[in-house]
Design a protein around this motif. Sequence first.
Motif, PDB file in Angstrom:
ATOM      1  N   ASN A  40      39.865  39.177  40.230  1.00 55.01           N
ATOM      2  CA  ASN A  40      41.055  39.643  40.944  1.00 55.01           C
ATOM      3  C   ASN A  40      41.092  39.110  42.382  1.00 55.01           C
ATOM      4  O   ASN A  40      40.133  39.251  43.135  1.00 55.01           O
ATOM      5  CB  ASN A  40      41.088  41.173  40.966  1.00 55.01           C
ATOM      6  N   ALA A  62      39.257  41.236  35.667  1.00 54.56           N
ATOM      7  CA  ALA A  62      39.134  42.159  36.799  1.00 54.56           C
ATOM      8  C   ALA A  62      38.172  41.607  37.851  1.00 54.56           C
ATOM      9  O   ALA A  62      38.391  41.759  39.052  1.00 54.56           O
ATOM     10  CB  ALA A  62      38.667  43.527  36.315  1.00 54.56           C
ATOM     11  N   GLN A 114      50.354  38.619  33.847  1.00 47.63           N
ATOM     12  CA  GLN A 114      49.033  39.026  34.344  1.00 47.63           C
ATOM     13  C   GLN A 114      48.822  40.538  34.228  1.00 47.63           C
ATOM     14  O   GLN A 114      48.162  41.159  35.065  1.00 47.63           O
ATOM     15  CB  GLN A 114      48.818  38.554  35.789  1.00 47.63           C
ATOM     16  N   THR A 132      46.600  42.395  37.480  1.00 45.40           N
ATOM     17  CA  THR A 132      45.672  41.661  38.325  1.00 45.40           C
ATOM     18  C   THR A 132      46.399  40.508  39.001  1.00 45.40           C
ATOM     19  O   THR A 132      47.568  40.234  38.717  1.00 45.40           O
ATOM     20  CB  THR A 132      44.480  41.125  37.498  1.00 45.40           C
ATOM     21  N   ASP A 133      45.713  39.845  39.899  1.00 50.75           N
ATOM     22  CA  ASP A 133      46.274  38.688  40.604  1.00 50.75           C
ATOM     23  C   ASP A 133      45.212  37.599  40.635  1.00 50.75           C
ATOM     24  O   ASP A 133      44.299  37.624  41.459  1.00 50.75           O
ATOM     25  CB  ASP A 133      46.690  39.075  42.026  1.00 50.75           C
ATOM     26  N   VAL A 134      45.304  36.660  39.716  1.00 49.23           N
ATOM     27  CA  VAL A 134      44.340  35.568  39.655  1.00 49.23           C
ATOM     28  C   VAL A 134      45.073  34.240  39.574  1.00 49.23           C
ATOM     29  O   VAL A 134      46.189  34.155  39.079  1.00 49.23           O
ATOM     30  CB  VAL A 134      43.393  35.693  38.435  1.00 49.23           C
TER      31      VAL A 134
END
Length: 341
Positions: A115, A112, A142, A155-157
């Motif tokens: 992110n 988190a 993800q 999330t976007d990692v």
Amino acid sequence: MSLTTSSRAMYAPEGWQQFSEEIVGSSPAHTAMLAQLRRIAATEAPALIEGETGSGKELAARAIHYGGLRGARPFVPVNCGALPETLIESELFGHERGAFTDARQARAGLVAEANGGTLFLDEVDALSGRAQVTLLRFLQDQRYRPVGTARERETDVRVVAASNRPLAVLVAEGSFRADLMYRLKILHLVLPPLRERGGDIELLAMHFIRRFSAKYGLPIRTLPVQTLQWLRAQRWPGNIRELENWVHREFLMDGSATAGPGPAHESARAVDCDDSGLGCFQRAKAEAVRQFEQDYLQRALRQADGNVTRAAQMVGKERRAFGKLLKKHGIARDSAWGDPG
């Protein structure tokens, strides 16, 4: 859109300039690596960085992050070797209050925190089998669930991983999952060891001298010819980190005004001394201690079958302290990289 146009669009020259200046070198091996690093920074795909201990993997990961479009977002490093197996999901994905005995309040996990940015998985080769499964499940889409809740989150990692040992070798040995390696290794960068980088040693040494000169407010010193010869003759199993530590120590401990310019005159001068000279004592003592530590650590690892945690327990040290000793001497948990010399 062409590949070239896309790469330019995702490239952040300001961030790249900042970190590329720290990645010092001009040898052919370094130049080729740097060109590949720049291409990786211009993408969003997962990347795996492999290289010996001390070769600069985290610096390369930061250059990838800050040189790309995510550079203004968080860069979150994770030392996989220090993650407790029993708390791997809590550390990565967070937990709700009361999820387990010590969970007195809710906590967001590292995923988190990252992110929109980059999640850097250092020492990914140290993950246990259970942790590998946990990470693989997350990498598929993800999505994850904090410990203690059934609600799924997303999330976007960008994931960048690093390993001291080639994952392909570990997969062949059966200690690392092939499917996880394929997820991590969409883009692949291998950092050359310092001993294969030609004249980069003196460039790096002068880079560190300038850094420590600015840090401590001391004059910049030059490297005498005999010191340069000594530097080139070393194998540097701990690579750039070992060289930096050596320059740091010599820069601070040099108190002689008559021994000639350069922070390393004692080590360089010791090359020419004979057994009858008391000037050799400090170097001989340091070499004896270094050799003892290196042999002792290697024996402990062999008896523990390469298991760092078990080896640390056997010798009565904490795992983290034991790991620092391994890094200091450039010792991998197996010989996958070959004998560093």
